[in-house]
Design a protein around this motif. Sequence first.
Motif, PDB file in Angstrom:
ATOM      1  N   ASN A 288       0.946  -1.249   0.209  1.00  0.00           N
ATOM      2  CA  ASN A 288      -0.082   0.007  -0.210  1.00  0.00           C
ATOM      3  C   ASN A 288       1.121   0.895   0.351  1.00  0.00           C
ATOM      4  N   ILE A 289       1.465   1.963  -1.643  1.00  0.00           N
ATOM      5  CA  ILE A 289       2.562   2.646  -1.465  1.00  0.00           C
ATOM      6  C   ILE A 289       1.388   3.937  -0.377  1.00  0.00           C
ATOM      7  N   ALA A 290       2.158   4.871   0.309  1.00  0.00           N
ATOM      8  CA  ALA A 290       2.051   6.588   0.244  1.00  0.00           C
ATOM      9  C   ALA A 290       2.649   7.167   0.477  1.00  0.00           C
ATOM     10  N   SER A 291       3.107   7.540  -1.278  1.00  0.00           N
ATOM     11  CA  SER A 291       3.826   8.017  -1.894  1.00  0.00           C
ATOM     12  C   SER A 291       3.438  10.027  -1.146  1.00  0.00           C
ATOM     13  N   GLU A 292       2.969  10.022  -0.561  1.00  0.00           N
ATOM     14  CA  GLU A 292       2.768  11.233  -0.002  1.00  0.00           C
ATOM     15  C   GLU A 292       3.419  11.827   1.156  1.00  0.00           C
ATOM     16  N   ASN A 293       4.353  10.203   1.484  1.00  0.00           N
ATOM     17  CA  ASN A 293       5.203  10.385   3.156  1.00  0.00           C
ATOM     18  C   ASN A 293       6.611  11.200   2.250  1.00  0.00           C
ATOM     19  N   ILE A 294       6.576  11.831   0.984  1.00  0.00           N
ATOM     20  CA  ILE A 294       7.772  12.293   0.195  1.00  0.00           C
ATOM     21  C   ILE A 294       8.072  13.572   0.473  1.00  0.00           C
ATOM     22  N   PHE A 295       6.568  14.435   1.061  1.00  0.00           N
ATOM     23  CA  PHE A 295       6.490  15.725   2.046  1.00  0.00           C
ATOM     24  C   PHE A 295       6.551  15.429   3.199  1.00  0.00           C
ATOM     25  N   TYR A 296       7.603  14.459   4.204  1.00  0.00           N
ATOM     26  CA  TYR A 296       8.418  14.753   5.020  1.00  0.00           C
ATOM     27  C   TYR A 296       9.675  14.428   5.001  1.00  0.00           C
ATOM     28  N   PHE A 297      10.378  15.956   6.578  1.00  0.00           N
ATOM     29  CA  PHE A 297      11.155  16.291   6.231  1.00  0.00           C
ATOM     30  C   PHE A 297      12.391  15.459   6.753  1.00  0.00           C
ATOM     31  N   THR A 298      11.584  13.840   7.842  1.00  0.00           N
ATOM     32  CA  THR A 298      12.087  12.416   7.951  1.00  0.00           C
ATOM     33  C   THR A 298      12.433  11.657   7.201  1.00  0.00           C
ATOM     34  N   ILE A 299      11.120  11.802   5.840  1.00  0.00           N
ATOM     35  CA  ILE A 299      11.981  10.609   5.089  1.00  0.00           C
ATOM     36  C   ILE A 299      12.899  11.833   3.911  1.00  0.00           C
ATOM     37  N   ILE A 300      13.238  12.728   3.260  1.00  0.00           N
ATOM     38  CA  ILE A 300      13.834  13.929   2.868  1.00  0.00           C
ATOM     39  C   ILE A 300      15.034  13.192   3.755  1.00  0.00           C
ATOM     40  N   SER A 301      15.927  13.923   5.160  1.00  0.00           N
ATOM     41  CA  SER A 301      16.601  13.511   5.265  1.00  0.00           C
ATOM     42  C   SER A 301      17.496  11.991   5.319  1.00  0.00           C
ATOM     43  N   ASN A 302      16.211  10.936   5.766  1.00  0.00           N
ATOM     44  CA  ASN A 302      16.428   9.775   5.633  1.00  0.00           C
ATOM     45  C   ASN A 302      17.212   9.453   3.793  1.00  0.00           C
ATOM     46  N   ILE A 303      16.581   9.494   3.393  1.00  0.00           N
ATOM     47  CA  ILE A 303      16.713   9.191   1.769  1.00  0.00           C
ATOM     48  C   ILE A 303      17.977   9.983   1.354  1.00  0.00           C
ATOM     49  N   LEU A 304      18.388  11.294   2.450  1.00  0.00           N
ATOM     50  CA  LEU A 304      19.801  12.133   1.336  1.00  0.00           C
ATOM     51  C   LEU A 304      21.202  11.026   2.482  1.00  0.00           C
ATOM     52  N   CYS A 305      20.760  10.385   4.006  1.00  0.00           N
ATOM     53  CA  CYS A 305      21.717   9.249   4.610  1.00  0.00           C
ATOM     54  C   CYS A 305      21.610   8.559   3.471  1.00  0.00           C
ATOM     55  N   PHE A 306      20.546   7.591   3.375  1.00  0.00           N
ATOM     56  CA  PHE A 306      20.910   6.647   1.782  1.00  0.00           C
ATOM     57  C   PHE A 306      21.631   6.518   0.716  1.00  0.00           C
ATOM     58  N   MET A 307      21.764   7.947   0.344  1.00  0.00           N
ATOM     59  CA  MET A 307      22.670   7.898  -0.491  1.00  0.00           C
ATOM     60  C   MET A 307      24.388   8.634  -0.154  1.00  0.00           C
TER      61      MET A 307
END
Length: 227
Positions: free
Chosen positions: A34-53
Amino acid sequence: MSVSNRVLAAIYRIMAALISIFAILSDFGVFKGNIASENIFYFTIISNILCFMMFSFLSVKTINEIKLYGIKGSTSMSPHIKGSILISIILTMTVYHFILIPYGLKMDPSKRLELADIILHYIVPCLTIFDWILFDDKKRFKMYDPLIWIMIPLMYVIFIYVQAGHNFIEELNCGMDKYVYVFLNLELLGKQAVESNIIKITAILIAIGYFLYGIDRIRLKKDEKFL
């Protein structure tokens, strides 16, 4: 001070990348279908994507440097970028622990943390902090860096208000508040309170940045390295 062993650094960074991408995908609902694409708006997700990268980039770079220079030594990335990601993920952990958790428990005392929440808000931040402490060359931060590092959070705040004005989140009909975070909600708190929140958080981030800068400048005897 750093651990002068690229094999240990590579193992650490590969594991950190795997842990972070697992939590990101879990938060998006990939494993539940159940993909929650709207979660990309959270700074939590943005900062964690940066950490993953960051961990992915450093994993590849560390492995390449093992081939080129051998096991002994350290592998780092741009201190300006590393510091920006470090400050962003520290912000994620700090706001979650001191603002969002108390607010969430006030609204629902029975609320419990999911595994993905723990990883995104505590484990990945700690992994990022310790990666810098253990494996990065030190004395590379500049005096002005803490002022640069806050650009990502400030750009995020601008993004939130731009999208709020265009009702992007409301058009998704996902039930998420258009300001995403309650402490940025102009309609709920008013302009003065929101401005105060932004100024306080910015000041705290700058203070944390200069604390990291101070740690980075500490010089052990003969620039001591371990392992």
